[in-house]
Design a protein around this motif. Structure first.
Motif, short mmCIF file in Angstrom:
data_model
loop_
_atom_site.label_atom_id
_atom_site.label_comp_id
_atom_site.label_asym_id
_atom_site.label_seq_id
_atom_site.Cartn_x
_atom_site.Cartn_y
_atom_site.Cartn_z
N GLY A 41 -4.65 40.58 -3.48
CA GLY A 41 -4.92 41.13 -2.16
C GLY A 41 -5.28 40.10 -1.11
N GLU A 42 -5.50 38.83 -1.51
CA GLU A 42 -5.94 37.82 -0.55
C GLU A 42 -4.78 37.03 0.07
N LEU A 43 -3.72 36.81 -0.68
CA LEU A 43 -2.59 36.01 -0.21
C LEU A 43 -1.30 36.82 -0.23
N PHE A 44 -0.53 36.69 0.85
CA PHE A 44 0.84 37.18 0.89
C PHE A 44 1.69 35.95 0.68
N VAL A 45 2.57 35.94 -0.33
CA VAL A 45 3.17 34.69 -0.78
C VAL A 45 4.69 34.68 -0.68
N HIS A 46 5.20 33.59 -0.14
CA HIS A 46 6.65 33.31 -0.18
C HIS A 46 6.82 31.91 -0.75
N ARG A 47 7.66 31.80 -1.77
CA ARG A 47 7.91 30.50 -2.38
C ARG A 47 9.41 30.27 -2.52
N ASN A 48 9.83 29.04 -2.25
CA ASN A 48 11.23 28.67 -2.44
C ASN A 48 11.30 27.19 -2.78
N ILE A 49 12.46 26.69 -3.10
CA ILE A 49 12.61 25.29 -3.45
C ILE A 49 12.25 24.41 -2.26
N ALA A 50 11.28 23.53 -2.47
CA ALA A 50 10.83 22.54 -1.48
C ALA A 50 10.20 23.18 -0.25
N ASN A 51 9.61 24.36 -0.42
CA ASN A 51 8.86 25.04 0.64
C ASN A 51 9.54 24.95 2.01
N MET A 52 10.82 25.34 2.04
CA MET A 52 11.61 25.20 3.25
C MET A 52 11.43 26.40 4.19
N VAL A 53 11.48 26.11 5.47
CA VAL A 53 11.43 27.12 6.52
C VAL A 53 12.82 27.18 7.15
N ASP A 54 13.46 28.34 7.08
CA ASP A 54 14.82 28.49 7.58
C ASP A 54 14.91 29.80 8.35
N SER A 55 15.01 29.72 9.66
CA SER A 55 15.03 30.92 10.48
C SER A 55 16.31 31.74 10.31
N SER A 56 17.33 31.17 9.64
CA SER A 56 18.56 31.92 9.37
C SER A 56 18.51 32.63 8.02
N ASP A 57 17.43 32.43 7.29
CA ASP A 57 17.25 33.03 5.96
C ASP A 57 16.52 34.36 6.12
N ASP A 58 17.22 35.46 5.90
CA ASP A 58 16.61 36.78 6.06
C ASP A 58 15.43 36.99 5.12
N ASN A 59 15.50 36.42 3.94
CA ASN A 59 14.40 36.57 2.99
C ASN A 59 13.13 35.95 3.57
N PHE A 60 13.24 34.70 4.02
CA PHE A 60 12.09 34.04 4.59
C PHE A 60 11.58 34.76 5.84
N MET A 61 12.51 35.09 6.74
CA MET A 61 12.10 35.68 8.01
C MET A 61 11.48 37.07 7.84
N SER A 62 11.98 37.84 6.88
CA SER A 62 11.41 39.17 6.66
C SER A 62 9.98 39.06 6.14
N VAL A 63 9.71 38.07 5.29
CA VAL A 63 8.34 37.84 4.81
C VAL A 63 7.44 37.43 5.97
#
Length: 209
Positions: A58-80
């Protein structure tokens, strides 16, 4: 034959220990979640967000991917990101890399890897990371420092690059423009010590020069 039994047994043991410490440990999280932070980290199995921060469910909302990348074209990342900011209204976003990152190492070595000749999601991901790290990879090869130190700097450079991308994401900027408090924090995890190292933070949208 590999089975799920060992994991199930450890799950039961963990749940029992939690209830022994607090009989209502699980019940209080059943009906809602109110995490204080969004954690964006690497998928590396040695960097579990809840474990290394001592967090409870309940304390952390988590998104993990290879090399902790931020990609605004990635729907998975952006939805999180959108859900964390708009629905859960988290107060901070932590972007965490780690020394010894396999994704960063693969990006560095990509031209010599069989992966470079593949047409796959993984190869595209690593190629994108290599492109983002282009100047830092050039500096890696020019430097005469110890290789271990150069690898550490490359990992830190990746965190700074991904952090800049995060700060530029429209959901983050919208929250800042609304006047709601939101802190972004970039850090690196040291596998050998278990410690987090602060690299950068930002709490408001920066004005254009």
């Amino acid at each position: 034959m590999t089975t799920l039994k060992p994991l199930l047994a450890r799950n039961r043991s963990w749940a029992l220990q939690c209830r022994q410490r607090d009989p209502n440990y699980f019940e209080k999280y059943v009906h809602q979640q109110q995490p204080h932070s969004l954690w964006i980290g690497c998928s590396d199995s040695r960097v579990p967000a809840e474990v290394l921060t001592g967090s409870h469910p309940g304390e952390l909302f988590v998104h993990r991917n290879i090399a902790n990348m931020v990609d605004s074209s990635d729907d998975n990342f952006m939805s999180v990101l959108q859900y964390a900011l708009y629905n859960l209204k988290v107060e901070r976003v932590v972007l965490c890399g780690h020394y010894g990152c396999g994704g960063v190492q693969a990006a560095l070595a990509l031209p010599e890897l069989p992966l470079a000749n593949e047409d796959s999601a993984l190869s595209r991901r690593i190629a994108s990371l290599r492109g983002a790290l282009g100047d830092d990879i050039d500096q890696f090869h020019r430097s005469e420092d110890e290789e271990a130190e150069r690898h550490k700097r490359l990992v830190e450079a990746n965190v700074l690059i991904q952090f800049a991308r995060l700060a530029a994401c429209e959901p983050v900027r919208e929250v800042w423009r609304s006047g709601r408090a939101l802190g972004l924090y970039g850090c690196v995890y040291e596998l050998g010590s278990g410690h987090l190292k602060d690299l950068i933070e930002q709490t408001a949208e920066e004005s254009s020069p």
